[in-house]
Design a protein around this motif. Structure first.
Motif, mmCIF file in Angstrom:
data_model
loop_
_atom_site.group_PDB
_atom_site.id
_atom_site.type_symbol
_atom_site.label_atom_id
_atom_site.label_comp_id
_atom_site.label_asym_id
_atom_site.label_seq_id
_atom_site.Cartn_x
_atom_site.Cartn_y
_atom_site.Cartn_z
ATOM 1 N N ALA A 93 -18.211 -42.321 98.744
ATOM 2 C CA ALA A 93 -18.402 -42.091 97.414
ATOM 3 C C ALA A 93 -17.214 -41.427 96.552
ATOM 4 O O ALA A 93 -17.437 -41.752 95.137
ATOM 5 N N MET A 94 -16.072 -41.030 97.083
ATOM 6 C CA MET A 94 -15.009 -40.740 96.361
ATOM 7 C C MET A 94 -14.475 -42.015 95.819
ATOM 8 O O MET A 94 -14.007 -42.087 94.806
ATOM 9 N N SER A 95 -14.869 -43.305 96.548
ATOM 10 C CA SER A 95 -14.208 -44.415 95.945
ATOM 11 C C SER A 95 -15.012 -44.858 94.728
ATOM 12 O O SER A 95 -14.678 -45.539 93.695
ATOM 13 N N VAL A 96 -16.722 -44.571 94.982
ATOM 14 C CA VAL A 96 -17.344 -44.825 93.786
ATOM 15 C C VAL A 96 -16.731 -44.074 92.489
ATOM 16 O O VAL A 96 -16.761 -44.570 91.448
ATOM 17 N N CYS A 97 -16.357 -42.847 92.614
ATOM 18 C CA CYS A 97 -15.883 -42.147 91.758
ATOM 19 C C CYS A 97 -14.502 -42.759 91.001
ATOM 20 O O CYS A 97 -14.412 -42.700 89.859
ATOM 21 N N ASP A 98 -13.855 -43.176 91.561
ATOM 22 C CA ASP A 98 -12.664 -44.065 91.392
ATOM 23 C C ASP A 98 -12.884 -44.950 90.481
ATOM 24 O O ASP A 98 -12.475 -45.349 89.437
ATOM 25 N N HIS A 99 -13.887 -46.036 90.976
ATOM 26 C CA HIS A 99 -14.329 -47.296 90.296
ATOM 27 C C HIS A 99 -14.972 -46.775 88.941
ATOM 28 O O HIS A 99 -14.992 -47.596 87.895
ATOM 29 N N LEU A 100 -15.390 -45.536 88.814
ATOM 30 C CA LEU A 100 -15.825 -45.157 87.355
ATOM 31 C C LEU A 100 -14.915 -45.125 86.287
ATOM 32 O O LEU A 100 -15.380 -45.250 85.115
ATOM 33 N N VAL A 101 -13.587 -45.028 86.988
ATOM 34 C CA VAL A 101 -12.646 -44.842 85.786
ATOM 35 C C VAL A 101 -11.432 -46.016 86.030
ATOM 36 O O VAL A 101 -10.599 -45.934 85.184
ATOM 37 N N ALA A 102 -11.301 -46.766 86.997
ATOM 38 C CA ALA A 102 -10.510 -47.644 87.128
ATOM 39 C C ALA A 102 -10.651 -48.894 86.263
ATOM 40 O O ALA A 102 -11.760 -49.526 86.272
ATOM 41 N N GLY B 51 -19.744 -36.949 98.543
ATOM 42 C CA GLY B 51 -18.438 -37.565 98.355
ATOM 43 C C GLY B 51 -17.866 -37.066 96.942
ATOM 44 O O GLY B 51 -17.521 -37.604 96.170
ATOM 45 N N PRO B 52 -17.614 -35.462 96.706
ATOM 46 C CA PRO B 52 -17.048 -35.181 95.461
ATOM 47 C C PRO B 52 -15.738 -35.610 95.039
ATOM 48 O O PRO B 52 -14.964 -35.966 96.140
ATOM 49 N N CYS B 53 -15.420 -35.590 94.060
ATOM 50 C CA CYS B 53 -14.366 -36.466 93.366
ATOM 51 C C CYS B 53 -12.966 -35.574 93.625
ATOM 52 O O CYS B 53 -11.907 -36.349 93.027
ATOM 53 N N GLN B 54 -12.871 -34.593 94.252
ATOM 54 C CA GLN B 54 -11.650 -33.922 94.004
ATOM 55 C C GLN B 54 -10.498 -34.432 94.794
ATOM 56 O O GLN B 54 -9.276 -33.782 94.753
ATOM 57 N N ALA B 55 -10.928 -34.909 95.982
ATOM 58 C CA ALA B 55 -9.824 -35.343 96.769
ATOM 59 C C ALA B 55 -8.791 -36.439 96.462
ATOM 60 O O ALA B 55 -8.975 -37.761 96.743
ATOM 61 N N GLN B 56 -8.180 -36.357 95.473
ATOM 62 C CA GLN B 56 -7.214 -37.400 94.563
ATOM 63 C C GLN B 56 -5.699 -36.901 94.781
ATOM 64 O O GLN B 56 -5.592 -35.820 94.497
ATOM 65 N N ALA B 57 -4.929 -37.832 95.080
ATOM 66 C CA ALA B 57 -3.510 -37.624 94.986
ATOM 67 C C ALA B 57 -2.809 -37.879 93.875
ATOM 68 O O ALA B 57 -2.939 -39.121 93.557
ATOM 69 N N ASP C 70 -7.406 -38.807 87.011
ATOM 70 C CA ASP C 70 -8.137 -38.502 88.107
ATOM 71 C C ASP C 70 -9.629 -38.297 87.551
ATOM 72 O O ASP C 70 -9.961 -38.000 86.461
ATOM 73 N N PRO C 71 -10.610 -38.694 88.278
ATOM 74 C CA PRO C 71 -12.178 -38.840 87.968
ATOM 75 C C PRO C 71 -12.768 -37.579 87.340
ATOM 76 O O PRO C 71 -13.662 -37.706 86.399
ATOM 77 N N MET C 72 -12.082 -36.602 88.060
ATOM 78 C CA MET C 72 -12.854 -35.248 87.371
ATOM 79 C C MET C 72 -12.211 -34.904 85.971
ATOM 80 O O MET C 72 -12.907 -34.311 85.222
ATOM 81 N N THR D 233 -19.952 -31.287 93.621
ATOM 82 C CA THR D 233 -21.148 -32.300 93.421
ATOM 83 C C THR D 233 -21.921 -31.612 91.959
ATOM 84 O O THR D 233 -22.197 -32.481 91.384
ATOM 85 N N ASP D 234 -22.188 -30.370 92.087
ATOM 86 C CA ASP D 234 -23.079 -29.629 91.095
ATOM 87 C C ASP D 234 -22.265 -29.930 89.607
ATOM 88 O O ASP D 234 -22.636 -30.215 88.767
ATOM 89 N N ARG D 235 -20.821 -29.672 89.752
ATOM 90 C CA ARG D 235 -19.911 -29.872 88.560
ATOM 91 C C ARG D 235 -20.020 -31.535 88.025
ATOM 92 O O ARG D 235 -20.128 -31.814 86.886
ATOM 93 N N ILE D 236 -19.844 -32.138 89.147
ATOM 94 C CA ILE D 236 -19.858 -33.780 88.785
ATOM 95 C C ILE D 236 -20.987 -34.078 88.083
ATOM 96 O O ILE D 236 -21.077 -34.618 87.041
ATOM 97 N N ALA D 237 -22.295 -33.817 88.736
ATOM 98 C CA ALA D 237 -23.555 -34.236 88.311
ATOM 99 C C ALA D 237 -23.923 -33.588 87.018
ATOM 100 O O ALA D 237 -24.304 -34.193 85.982
ATOM 101 N N SER D 238 -23.642 -32.321 86.715
ATOM 102 C CA SER D 238 -23.926 -31.680 85.171
ATOM 103 C C SER D 238 -22.781 -32.302 84.120
ATOM 104 O O SER D 238 -23.445 -32.506 83.239
#
Length: 527
Positions: free
Chosen positions: A219-228, A243-249, A312-314, A398-403
């Motif tokens: 799911a974190m990967s899906v987050c990345d594809h949304l902005v890649a 898979g919340p999107c916060q785990a980005q380096a 960063d997707p967030m 996840t709530d923050r991403i969804a909202s």
């Protein structure tokens, strides 16, 4: 523990060098078990209600000079390739994996295709591309038996392997002259999506109706594809599970840690670092540099601030800059209980509650202790600690991403709440229930072993979830005749989420309050 545990442990068990043009392989003998791809014919397995094609290459082996490079096209093959057995898993540390007997290797860029009866060039079905989890350190595509989604859901399912750990995400600047470091595993996923675009029609899939989906690191990967940038146009909807999107380096952190890692494996000569890393025996590269994470454990993964993943997707969620596509997103009610249970088993107990909180939340630990007092949880450290980390790391992000997405996108949010979900044997002996923990919803969508079978009520919930997920893949809306209506997530305070549980599906409006999201938003280090 962190998100570095493979699903195998739980269930028991592009931008690169321009390639020369590929020649079309000779046509193969017609038949339901044989399908012609751009690289050659493959022979799969025909079973009642579905076909499956295993281990189909979507790119060349990323070994030798191609190690730490974007994926290159697979070489065409003559005749008919056997696709009846899984391909290699990507290199990973198998020392704690009960499925360690299954082979791994660098020639692992393969995928599996599940097709329902009736899928063909004249009757194309919507496609779900599944990206596996495992903390970007382990896991594989063939764990996910997708026959329920294919037969009951009447969709095509593609499950994908991609490079992991050091081989997938090492971000040493010496490896990329143009500075686009790391993200090789993410580039693999993009190559797989392009393969689906170019080949899935031959399997009866509709390349214009692709949904990307994943759980945990998937799911974190899906987050990345949304902005890649290179992922744009390769899918029309997205599913994010736990898979919340916060785990980005960030790039600076990734490069620093990668440089330290290279030195640790004996590659410190500035003039020869790239050659040294590409020539190292693969067994020496099964571990991984640690970029980001939570608590005492950390995980590797995609790197932001690079050409492949500029932002960063967030950040993009906050700006409302995501593509305007339907999104199905959710988490499990007791996400972290599984990790707490694994830590308990590994260490033969848990540290005192104050130490658990201090190690995980640092200076915020006293505030967390006040908000999650041990006596509210019957004095059980595992329950209290699990609740705090579930809310802070999974539920509220996840709530923050969804909202955030719901401001501009059709969003359908859920919480998986079957607190009697079958769990692997080891997790059922700890002195606290794991409940609806991380990854346990997967066995309601896929046939994954390693735990007691679903009981009749859970089988009914599984059928409902398969119906909802499949319908979302078909038209971006989980509207299923005969099942409760699943409304879009609103942006007001009465946002409704589907609670997935046995006995009766319900809509809830108190997700943020139940998971103490207003509290977590006040903390200095809020995710």
């Amino acid at each position: 523990m962190g998100l570095v545990v493979s699903l195998a442990l739980l269930v028991g068990c592009s931008q690169g060098v321009t390639a020369t043009p590929r020649q079309q392989a000779p046509a193969a003998q017609a038949g339901p078990a044989v399908v012609q791809t751009a690289d050659g014919a493959v022979r799969g397995v025909v079973a009642p209600g579905y076909r499956v094609f295993n281990g189909v290459p979507y790119a060349a082996a990323p070994a030798g000079p191609h190690r730490f490079q974007p994926p290159q096209p697979a070489a065409p093959w003559p005749g008919v390739r056997d696709a009846t057995k899984p391909g290699l898993r990507c290199v990973q540390d198998t020392s704690f994996d009960p499925d360690y007997g299954r082979p791994t290797g660098e020639d692992c860029l393969n995928l599996n295709i599940w097709t329902p009866d009736g899928a063909g060039r004249s009757s194309r079905k919507p496609v779900m591309v599944w990206i596996h989890g495992g903390g970007f350190l382990n896991g594989s595509a063939d764990i996910y038996d997708a026959r329920w989604l294919a037969t009951q859901g009447d969709i095509v399912v593609v499950t994908v392997n991609y490079r992991l750990g050091t081989l997938g995400f090492l971000a040493h600047p010496a490896l990329s002259p143009d500075g686009d470091v790391g993200n090789y595993g993410l580039a693999d996923q993009q190559a797989a999506l392009r393969w689906v675009r170019d080949n899935i029609a031959e399997f009866g899939g509709d390349p214009t109706k692709v949904t990307i989906a994943g759980e945990s690191a998937g799911a974190m990967s899906v987050c990345d594809h949304l902005v890649a940038p290179e992922s744009a146009g390769l899918f029309r909807a997205a599913i994010l599970q736990s898979g919340p999107c916060q785990a980005q380096a960030d790039r600076a952190t990734a490069e620093r840690v990668s440089a330290e890692y290279a030195t640790s494996v004996g590659c410190s000569d500035p003039a020869a670092i790239a050659e040294c890393l590409r020539s190292r025996p693969v067994k020496e590269l099964q571990s991984a540099p640690l970029y980001v994470g939570f608590g005492p454990d950390k995980l590797t993964g995609p790197v932001t601030g690079t050409d492949r993943l500029p932002v960063d997707p967030m950040t993009d969620i906050a700006l409302g800059a995501m593509p305007r596509i339907p999104v199905l997103i959710g988490s499990n009610g007791d996400e972290f209980a599984m990790f707490a249970a694994l830590q308990y088993l590994k260490d033969r107990g848990l540290p005192p509650y104050p130490k658990l909180l201090a190690d995980t939340f640092g200076p915020d630990a006293p505030a967390v202790a006040q908000h999650y007092p041990l006596d509210v949880f019957g004095g059980n450290e595992g329950l209290a600690y699990s609740a705090a980390v579930t809310d802070s790391v999974f539920a509220c992000p996840t709530d923050r991403i969804a909202s955030g997405l719901a401001r501009t996108n059709p969003v359908y949010a859920y919480e998986f709440n079957d607190r009697t979900a079958p769990a692997p044997d080891p997790l059922r002996v700890v002195p606290f229930p794991v409940g609806a923990s991380h990854s346990l919803e997967l066995r309601y969508l896929f046939d994954v072993g390693g735990a007691p079978p679903l009981n009749p009520a859970q089988r009914e919930l599984s059928d409902q979830m398969v119906a909802y997920w499949s319908q979302f893949v078909k038209d971006g809306n989980p509207a299923v005749s005969g099942l409760p209506e699943w409304p879009q997530l609103g942006t007001d305070g009465a946002a409704k989420r589907m609670s997935l549980q046995t006995a009766q599906l319900t809509l809830t409006e108190d997700f943020g309050a139940r998971h103490n999201c207003p509290f977590w938003a006040t903390l200095k280090g809020a995710r």
